[in-house]
Design an enzyme around this catalytic site. Structure first.
Site, short mmCIF file in Angstrom:
data_model
loop_
_atom_site.label_atom_id
_atom_site.label_comp_id
_atom_site.label_asym_id
_atom_site.label_seq_id
_atom_site.Cartn_x
_atom_site.Cartn_y
_atom_site.Cartn_z
N SER A 154 0.85 -1.21 0.00
CA SER A 154 0.00 0.00 0.00
C SER A 154 0.88 1.24 0.00
O SER A 154 1.93 1.26 0.65
CB SER A 154 -0.88 0.03 1.24
OG SER A 154 -1.55 1.27 1.34
N TYR A 170 -0.45 -0.20 10.13
CA TYR A 170 -0.63 -0.56 8.71
C TYR A 170 0.59 -0.14 7.91
O TYR A 170 1.14 -0.92 7.12
CB TYR A 170 -1.88 0.13 8.19
CG TYR A 170 -2.31 -0.20 6.78
CD1 TYR A 170 -2.74 -1.48 6.44
CD2 TYR A 170 -2.31 0.78 5.79
CE1 TYR A 170 -3.18 -1.77 5.15
CE2 TYR A 170 -2.74 0.49 4.49
CZ TYR A 170 -3.16 -0.79 4.17
OH TYR A 170 -3.58 -1.07 2.90
N1 LIG Z 1 -8.87 -0.59 -1.22
C1 LIG Z 1 -7.81 0.21 -1.18
O1 LIG Z 1 -7.89 1.43 -1.35
C2 LIG Z 1 -6.43 -0.40 -0.94
C3 LIG Z 1 -5.33 0.44 -1.10
C4 LIG Z 1 -4.07 -0.10 -0.88
C5 LIG Z 1 -3.92 -1.42 -0.53
N2 LIG Z 1 -5.02 -2.21 -0.37
C6 LIG Z 1 -4.80 -3.61 0.03
O2 LIG Z 1 -5.45 -4.51 -0.86
C7 LIG Z 1 -5.80 -5.69 -0.14
C8 LIG Z 1 -7.26 -6.02 -0.36
O3 LIG Z 1 -8.01 -4.87 -0.11
P1 LIG Z 1 -9.55 -4.81 -0.45
O4 LIG Z 1 -9.89 -3.38 -0.57
O5 LIG Z 1 -9.88 -5.70 -1.58
O6 LIG Z 1 -10.16 -5.35 0.95
P2 LIG Z 1 -11.34 -6.34 1.33
O7 LIG Z 1 -11.47 -6.20 2.82
O8 LIG Z 1 -12.55 -6.11 0.48
O9 LIG Z 1 -10.80 -7.80 0.99
C9 LIG Z 1 -9.98 -8.49 1.85
C10 LIG Z 1 -10.51 -9.90 2.04
O10 LIG Z 1 -9.62 -10.55 2.96
C11 LIG Z 1 -10.39 -11.34 3.87
N3 LIG Z 1 -9.65 -11.52 5.12
C12 LIG Z 1 -9.50 -10.62 6.13
N4 LIG Z 1 -8.79 -11.18 7.12
C13 LIG Z 1 -8.46 -12.43 6.72
C14 LIG Z 1 -7.72 -13.49 7.31
N5 LIG Z 1 -7.16 -13.37 8.53
N6 LIG Z 1 -7.60 -14.65 6.63
C15 LIG Z 1 -8.17 -14.81 5.40
N7 LIG Z 1 -8.89 -13.83 4.79
C16 LIG Z 1 -9.02 -12.65 5.45
C17 LIG Z 1 -11.67 -10.55 4.05
O11 LIG Z 1 -12.73 -11.41 4.50
C18 LIG Z 1 -11.91 -9.95 2.66
O12 LIG Z 1 -12.76 -10.79 1.89
C19 LIG Z 1 -5.40 -5.45 1.31
O13 LIG Z 1 -4.13 -6.00 1.55
C20 LIG Z 1 -5.35 -3.95 1.40
O14 LIG Z 1 -4.51 -3.50 2.45
C21 LIG Z 1 -6.27 -1.73 -0.58
#
Ligand SMILES: NC(=O)c1ccc[n+]([C@@H]2O[C@H](COP(=O)([O-])OP(=O)(O)OC[C@H]3O[C@@H](n4cnc5c(N)ncnc54)[C@H](O)[C@@H]3O)[C@@H](O)[C@H]2O)c1
Length: 275
Positions: A154, A170
């Protein structure tokens, strides 16, 4: 279009926190659309069921295995790796996508939250690598290809704090994830295994409506979303497909000479902030 025919991908966090496309969900579906057999892992059976419905609707259900697992628990991670191998026989691609942010600085953040952030954003990738690397190495030693690992970092670990807030746990964990990726890449550089990190900026995934609106206390979700769009040099947030496309490239043979690096996917945000 990249070709993943005959390849097996293990994608963690393959569901999404709400309706729509999270990064892991889009990545799992994109890899399957490009021919991969995909094992999708998630803590939430409900989130996984939504991904399964898409795989089935697109006639990819026979190349899809959905497994619930808490990726912070080593024995559960070992179990899904074994189940993936039992079903598909190999693992060519590992996408370490599980993660999420909690706000707070060292004073305001309870130690339990700090530890949980490290566990969720860093230890999950460590555990997946612990159990998948020997599989990829054995494939390489047997004369085949090793594998490709893609972490999801991120820009929050570089300079940008979402919505102006501090998320110290984070930021530390995602910075650690990049370093972990580089270190692991060099450890396995002669073993046919590449490790890279995609670094998303401000992406419009369901997480924005479901978590950030609550965390930031924004009464008006539309105002928060407009603010997030405006903060990006390109003028709009990216989406899960921007992340998925970057992951697919790094996981593919087209990236065969790329390892131990980061691919920033942020609409120019990092460069603008350091200018
Ligand atoms: N959305 C953004 O703006 C953004 C920006 C930068 C980085 N990210 C990164 O992208 C990744 C995904 O983000 P997203 O927006 O799709 O989030 P999201 O929360 O929609 O998806 C994450 C999934 O991981 C699952 N999860 C959570 N804890 C878990 C665990 N202990 N074991 C197994 N599964 C687990 C959740 O149930 C969820 O379905 C993350 O690493 C996040 O930090 C997102």
């Amino acid at each position: 279009m990249l070709d993943f025919t005959g390849k097996v991908a293990l994608v963690t966090g393959a569901g999404s926190v709400g309706e729509g496309w999270g990064n892991g969900k889009a990545t799992a579906v994109l890899l399957a659309r490009q021919g991969a057999q995909v094992c999708g892992v998630d803590l939430s059976a409900e989130a996984l069921a939504a991904t399964t419905a898409i795989m089935q609707a697109e006639a990819m259900g026979d190349r899809w295995l959905a497994l619930t697992c808490n990726m912070t628990a080593s024995e559960q991670v070992k179990r899904v790796v074994d189940q993936c191998l039992a079903r598909f026989g190999r693992i060519d691609v590992l996408v370490n996508n599980v993660g999420g942010s909690a706000p707070g600085d060292p004073v305001s953040m309870p130690q339990e939250v700090w530890q949980a952030q490290l566990d969720l954003n860093l230890t999950t990738a460590f555990l997946a690598c612990k159990h998948v690397l020997p599989v990829m190495e054995a494939q390489f030693d047997a004369g085949g290809t090793g594998g490709a690992i893609v972490n999801i970092g991120s820009v929050g670990s570089h300079s940008f704090q979402l919505g102006g807030r501090v998320s110290a746990g984070y930021a530390a964990a995602k910075a650690g994830l990049e370093a972990f990726g580089r270190s692991t890449a060099i450890a396995y550089v002669r073993k046919g295994i590449r490790v890279n990190t995609v670094v998303p900026g401000s992406m419009h995934t369901p997480l924005v409506e479901h978590r950030l609106v609550k965390q930031l206390g924004a009464a008006d979700a539309a105002a928060l979303i407009a603010k997030r769009h405006a903060a990006v040099p390109m003028g709009f947030m990216g989406d899960a497909w921007d992340v998925a496309n970057a992951v697919a490239f790094l996981a593919s043979d087209a990236a065969r000479y790329i390892t131990a690096t980061q691919l920033i996917v942020d609409g120019g945000m990092t460069a603008a902030r350091s200018a």
